[in-house]
Design a protein around this motif. Structure first.
Motif, PDB file in Angstrom:
ATOM      1  N   ALA A  17       0.852  -0.874   0.094  1.00  0.00           N
ATOM      2  CA  ALA A  17       0.257  -0.188  -0.199  1.00  0.00           C
ATOM      3  C   ALA A  17       0.359   0.657   0.317  1.00  0.00           C
ATOM      4  O   ALA A  17       0.656   2.248  -1.241  1.00  0.00           O
ATOM      5  CB  ALA A  17      -0.896  -0.134   1.090  1.00  0.00           C
ATOM      6  N   PHE A  18       1.988   1.365   0.622  1.00  0.00           N
ATOM      7  CA  PHE A  18       3.225   2.518   1.222  1.00  0.00           C
ATOM      8  C   PHE A  18       3.634   2.589  -0.601  1.00  0.00           C
ATOM      9  O   PHE A  18       4.112   3.762  -0.439  1.00  0.00           O
ATOM     10  CB  PHE A  18       3.540   2.619   1.851  1.00  0.00           C
ATOM     11  CG  PHE A  18       3.016   2.635   3.359  1.00  0.00           C
ATOM     12  CD1 PHE A  18       3.282   4.070   3.322  1.00  0.00           C
ATOM     13  CD2 PHE A  18       2.605   1.877   4.616  1.00  0.00           C
ATOM     14  CE1 PHE A  18       2.569   4.639   4.826  1.00  0.00           C
ATOM     15  CE2 PHE A  18       2.066   3.377   5.607  1.00  0.00           C
ATOM     16  CZ  PHE A  18       2.360   3.789   5.295  1.00  0.00           C
ATOM     17  N   SER A  19       3.584   1.597  -1.298  1.00  0.00           N
ATOM     18  CA  SER A  19       4.318   1.721  -2.527  1.00  0.00           C
ATOM     19  C   SER A  19       3.486   2.220  -3.486  1.00  0.00           C
ATOM     20  O   SER A  19       3.943   2.507  -4.839  1.00  0.00           O
ATOM     21  CB  SER A  19       4.952   0.380  -3.283  1.00  0.00           C
ATOM     22  OG  SER A  19       3.768  -0.018  -3.277  1.00  0.00           O
ATOM     23  N   LEU A  20       2.215   2.056  -3.577  1.00  0.00           N
ATOM     24  CA  LEU A  20       1.208   2.751  -4.414  1.00  0.00           C
ATOM     25  C   LEU A  20       1.796   4.131  -5.230  1.00  0.00           C
ATOM     26  O   LEU A  20       1.294   4.275  -6.444  1.00  0.00           O
ATOM     27  CB  LEU A  20       0.037   2.826  -3.595  1.00  0.00           C
ATOM     28  CG  LEU A  20      -0.499   0.620  -4.384  1.00  0.00           C
ATOM     29  CD1 LEU A  20      -2.020   1.186  -3.664  1.00  0.00           C
ATOM     30  CD2 LEU A  20      -0.560   0.295  -4.687  1.00  0.00           C
ATOM     31  N   PRO A  21       1.856   4.924  -4.412  1.00  0.00           N
ATOM     32  CA  PRO A  21       1.684   6.713  -4.826  1.00  0.00           C
ATOM     33  C   PRO A  21       3.314   6.570  -5.774  1.00  0.00           C
ATOM     34  O   PRO A  21       2.610   7.113  -6.015  1.00  0.00           O
ATOM     35  CB  PRO A  21       2.768   7.113  -3.064  1.00  0.00           C
ATOM     36  CG  PRO A  21       1.877   6.649  -2.262  1.00  0.00           C
ATOM     37  CD  PRO A  21       2.033   4.299  -2.944  1.00  0.00           C
ATOM     38  N   PHE A  22       4.057   5.318  -6.047  1.00  0.00           N
ATOM     39  CA  PHE A  22       5.037   6.013  -6.656  1.00  0.00           C
ATOM     40  C   PHE A  22       4.936   5.254  -8.412  1.00  0.00           C
ATOM     41  O   PHE A  22       6.285   5.631  -9.053  1.00  0.00           O
ATOM     42  CB  PHE A  22       6.371   5.140  -6.256  1.00  0.00           C
ATOM     43  CG  PHE A  22       6.420   6.287  -4.301  1.00  0.00           C
ATOM     44  CD1 PHE A  22       6.874   7.467  -4.509  1.00  0.00           C
ATOM     45  CD2 PHE A  22       6.573   5.119  -3.574  1.00  0.00           C
ATOM     46  CE1 PHE A  22       6.995   7.896  -3.500  1.00  0.00           C
ATOM     47  CE2 PHE A  22       6.537   5.625  -2.335  1.00  0.00           C
ATOM     48  CZ  PHE A  22       6.987   7.318  -2.091  1.00  0.00           C
ATOM     49  N   TYR A  23       3.618   4.834  -8.699  1.00  0.00           N
ATOM     50  CA  TYR A  23       3.616   4.018  -9.843  1.00  0.00           C
ATOM     51  C   TYR A  23       2.311   3.969 -10.282  1.00  0.00           C
ATOM     52  O   TYR A  23       1.868   3.620 -11.137  1.00  0.00           O
ATOM     53  CB  TYR A  23       4.555   2.760  -9.949  1.00  0.00           C
ATOM     54  CG  TYR A  23       4.030   1.091  -9.232  1.00  0.00           C
ATOM     55  CD1 TYR A  23       2.371   0.778  -9.498  1.00  0.00           C
ATOM     56  CD2 TYR A  23       4.229   1.359  -7.758  1.00  0.00           C
ATOM     57  CE1 TYR A  23       1.306   0.029  -8.658  1.00  0.00           C
ATOM     58  CE2 TYR A  23       3.437   0.357  -7.273  1.00  0.00           C
ATOM     59  CZ  TYR A  23       2.567  -0.554  -7.680  1.00  0.00           C
ATOM     60  OH  TYR A  23       1.407  -1.340  -6.455  1.00  0.00           O
ATOM     61  N   MET A  24       1.388   4.660  -9.719  1.00  0.00           N
ATOM     62  CA  MET A  24       0.143   5.015  -9.991  1.00  0.00           C
ATOM     63  C   MET A  24      -0.428   5.970 -10.287  1.00  0.00           C
ATOM     64  O   MET A  24       0.566   7.159  -9.665  1.00  0.00           O
ATOM     65  CB  MET A  24      -0.876   4.146  -9.073  1.00  0.00           C
ATOM     66  CG  MET A  24      -1.569   2.536  -8.707  1.00  0.00           C
ATOM     67  SD  MET A  24      -2.583   2.451  -8.030  1.00  0.00           S
ATOM     68  CE  MET A  24      -2.886   0.763  -8.113  1.00  0.00           C
ATOM     69  N   SER A  25      -1.086   6.802 -11.431  1.00  0.00           N
ATOM     70  CA  SER A  25      -1.278   7.716 -11.368  1.00  0.00           C
ATOM     71  C   SER A  25      -2.473   8.264 -11.067  1.00  0.00           C
ATOM     72  O   SER A  25      -2.339   7.301 -10.250  1.00  0.00           O
ATOM     73  CB  SER A  25      -2.662   7.393 -12.601  1.00  0.00           C
ATOM     74  OG  SER A  25      -3.611   6.528 -12.787  1.00  0.00           O
ATOM     75  N   GLY A  26      -2.638   9.534 -11.072  1.00  0.00           N
ATOM     76  CA  GLY A  26      -3.154  10.400  -9.671  1.00  0.00           C
ATOM     77  C   GLY A  26      -4.371   9.970  -9.910  1.00  0.00           C
ATOM     78  O   GLY A  26      -5.257   9.727  -8.359  1.00  0.00           O
ATOM     79  N   PHE A  27      -5.845   9.692 -10.714  1.00  0.00           N
ATOM     80  CA  PHE A  27      -7.032   9.079 -10.909  1.00  0.00           C
ATOM     81  C   PHE A  27      -7.307   8.295  -9.727  1.00  0.00           C
ATOM     82  O   PHE A  27      -7.753   7.272  -9.177  1.00  0.00           O
ATOM     83  CB  PHE A  27      -7.175   8.959 -11.919  1.00  0.00           C
ATOM     84  CG  PHE A  27      -9.263   8.596 -11.140  1.00  0.00           C
ATOM     85  CD1 PHE A  27     -10.097   9.073 -11.675  1.00  0.00           C
ATOM     86  CD2 PHE A  27      -9.039   6.911 -12.743  1.00  0.00           C
ATOM     87  CE1 PHE A  27     -11.029   8.488 -11.383  1.00  0.00           C
ATOM     88  CE2 PHE A  27     -10.626   6.363 -12.522  1.00  0.00           C
ATOM     89  CZ  PHE A  27     -11.078   7.726 -11.908  1.00  0.00           C
ATOM     90  N   ARG A  28      -5.772   7.134 -10.374  1.00  0.00           N
ATOM     91  CA  ARG A  28      -6.080   5.394  -9.840  1.00  0.00           C
ATOM     92  C   ARG A  28      -6.066   5.619  -8.085  1.00  0.00           C
ATOM     93  O   ARG A  28      -6.270   4.856  -7.269  1.00  0.00           O
ATOM     94  CB  ARG A  28      -5.211   4.292 -10.204  1.00  0.00           C
ATOM     95  CG  ARG A  28      -5.829   4.211 -11.675  1.00  0.00           C
ATOM     96  CD  ARG A  28      -7.002   2.923 -11.098  1.00  0.00           C
ATOM     97  NE  ARG A  28      -7.545   2.783 -12.875  1.00  0.00           N
ATOM     98  CZ  ARG A  28      -8.633   2.952 -13.284  1.00  0.00           C
ATOM     99  NH1 ARG A  28      -9.409   2.033 -11.905  1.00  0.00           N
ATOM    100  NH2 ARG A  28      -9.020   2.069 -13.467  1.00  0.00           N
ATOM    101  N   LEU A  29      -5.128   7.062  -7.367  1.00  0.00           N
ATOM    102  CA  LEU A  29      -4.329   6.960  -6.179  1.00  0.00           C
ATOM    103  C   LEU A  29      -5.436   7.930  -5.790  1.00  0.00           C
ATOM    104  O   LEU A  29      -5.606   7.312  -4.204  1.00  0.00           O
ATOM    105  CB  LEU A  29      -3.190   7.731  -6.676  1.00  0.00           C
ATOM    106  CG  LEU A  29      -2.242   7.622  -5.345  1.00  0.00           C
ATOM    107  CD1 LEU A  29      -1.512   6.558  -4.850  1.00  0.00           C
ATOM    108  CD2 LEU A  29      -0.485   8.294  -5.420  1.00  0.00           C
ATOM    109  N   PHE A  30      -5.930   8.470  -6.143  1.00  0.00           N
ATOM    110  CA  PHE A  30      -7.137   9.474  -5.328  1.00  0.00           C
ATOM    111  C   PHE A  30      -8.575   7.986  -5.488  1.00  0.00           C
ATOM    112  O   PHE A  30      -8.740   8.055  -4.063  1.00  0.00           O
ATOM    113  CB  PHE A  30      -8.174   9.589  -6.451  1.00  0.00           C
ATOM    114  CG  PHE A  30      -9.034  11.118  -5.830  1.00  0.00           C
ATOM    115  CD1 PHE A  30      -9.624  11.761  -4.473  1.00  0.00           C
ATOM    116  CD2 PHE A  30     -10.685  10.227  -6.516  1.00  0.00           C
ATOM    117  CE1 PHE A  30     -10.707  11.856  -4.529  1.00  0.00           C
ATOM    118  CE2 PHE A  30     -11.621  10.887  -5.958  1.00  0.00           C
ATOM    119  CZ  PHE A  30     -12.052  12.143  -4.834  1.00  0.00           C
ATOM    120  N   GLN A  31      -8.492   7.328  -5.934  1.00  0.00           N
ATOM    121  CA  GLN A  31      -9.621   5.711  -5.523  1.00  0.00           C
ATOM    122  C   GLN A  31      -9.232   5.228  -4.521  1.00  0.00           C
ATOM    123  O   GLN A  31      -9.552   4.798  -3.994  1.00  0.00           O
ATOM    124  CB  GLN A  31      -9.534   5.112  -6.797  1.00  0.00           C
ATOM    125  CG  GLN A  31     -10.609   5.613  -8.473  1.00  0.00           C
ATOM    126  CD  GLN A  31     -10.703   4.443  -9.589  1.00  0.00           C
ATOM    127  OE1 GLN A  31      -9.534   3.798 -10.164  1.00  0.00           O
ATOM    128  NE2 GLN A  31     -11.617   4.801 -10.106  1.00  0.00           N
TER     129      GLN A  31
END
Length: 332
Positions: A17-31
């Protein structure tokens, strides 16, 4: 699943979960930020319904109170968002406790109807205090910048803050349900007369559970206000409370991990239903619900637990058969 395996799985999930911000798009991250927010709200409702046996259809109201408490403090008094989150939780704790005290006279469907009326009335009440709530137009907030000059986007920062709060809230809940208080809650759920005979103050525990449940939902509402940067009364309609109930049933009543699974369901399945049929997305969503209830009547967490038990028993049976066959084989 034993405690050591559960802890290892939790650490792996948190690491991913903590690794998600570094390879996901902004929209997916918002989801996924919304998934964390929903998980906190579902954890609150699960404490009340899954662990204590009180049925609520009004947690959308506590979600709204938390959101507006945070939004008003940020918009009217310019308080930093980090301080508004615990304050929103505290406000909802008090409101939930005060609402739960007189509701002790009600049980089952009668309690559900009382909480449903709260969810039905609150959006209308919010519109009358236009000076504070912005009326029907709501309040538009400004998303805060990253502290200490960190090179993070708004979506990355909000996701990480929400994830940290989610982990803290889940650790508190996990320790709570494994403590004497948690065992008292389950005893009241299973048989409140027997629990009272054993010295459990049923009235006090029910009221406190209602307050703690509302506090969790209020924290989720405050995080939602910060993440979306907008609150309006119509955003907190009755369907939000129903959605929370769907989440805990699909995820699994009386389960910590079930809240995460339920949050993933209510965040992504409606979007998939929209992609399948733009003409009748809620019909597709209803089909998903029916299928999940028939295939996994105890929720996703319950189904995974039963699968784990079945696999463990099969492994033990296989090892036992090998031991028996080896002892029966004559030596040369």
């Amino acid at each position: 699943m034993n405690r050591r395996a559960s802890l290892a799985l939790a650490l792996v999930v948190i690491g991913v979960a903590f690794s998600l911000p570094f390879y996901m798009s902004g929209f997916r991250l918002f989801q996924f930020t919304q998934v964390c927010i929903y998980a906190i709200a579902l954890m609150g409702l699960n404490l009340l319904t899954g662990y204590n046996g009180q049925f609520s259809l009004g947690h959308g109201a506590f979600y709204a109170i938390g959101a507006y408490a945070s939004a008003i403090m940020m918009d009217r008094w310019e308080i930093a968002y980090g301080w508004t989150i615990p304050v929103a939780g505290l406000v909802c704790l008090v409101v939930g406790f005060l609402f739960g005290r007189p509701a002790l006279r009600l049980e089952g469907l009668y309690l559900a109807l009382a909480t449903f009326s709260l969810a039905l009335a609150l959006p209308q009440i919010l519109k009358y205090f236009e000076h504070w709530t912005g009326g029907s137009q709501g309040l538009v907030l400004t998303k805060p910048r990253a502290p200490w000059g960190l090179s993070l986007t708004e979506d990355q920062r909000l996701y990480l803050v929400t994830l940290i709060v989610t982990v803290v809230m889940f650790v508190i809940a996990a320790n709570l349900v494994r403590s004497r208080v948690g065992r008292a809650l389950v005893a009241i759920r299973d048989n409140h007369i027997a629990a009272e005979a054993m010295g459990v103050n049923s009235a006090l525990f029910k009221s406190l559970t209602f307050g703690v449940s509302a506090a969790y939902t209020g924290v989720a509402g405050a995080l939602s206000a910060v993440a979306i940067a907008f609150v309006a009364p119509d955003s907190f309609n009755v369907f939000l409370s129903v959605t929370f109930l769907i989440g805990i049933v699909i995820g699994g009543l009386g389960s910590i991990w079930g809240n995460v699974l339920g949050a993933l369901f209510i965040q992504f399945v409606p979007n998939w239903a929209q992609d399948i049929s733009k003409a009748a997305p809620w019909a597709i969503f209803g089909v998903f619900l029916i299928v999940f209830m028939f295939v996994m009547p105890y929720g996703i967490a319950g189904a995974l637990k039963r699968l784990w038990i079945w696999a463990a028993r099969s492994r033990v049976s296989g090892e036992g058969g090998e031991v028996v066959s080896s002892t029966m084989t004559p030596s040369a």
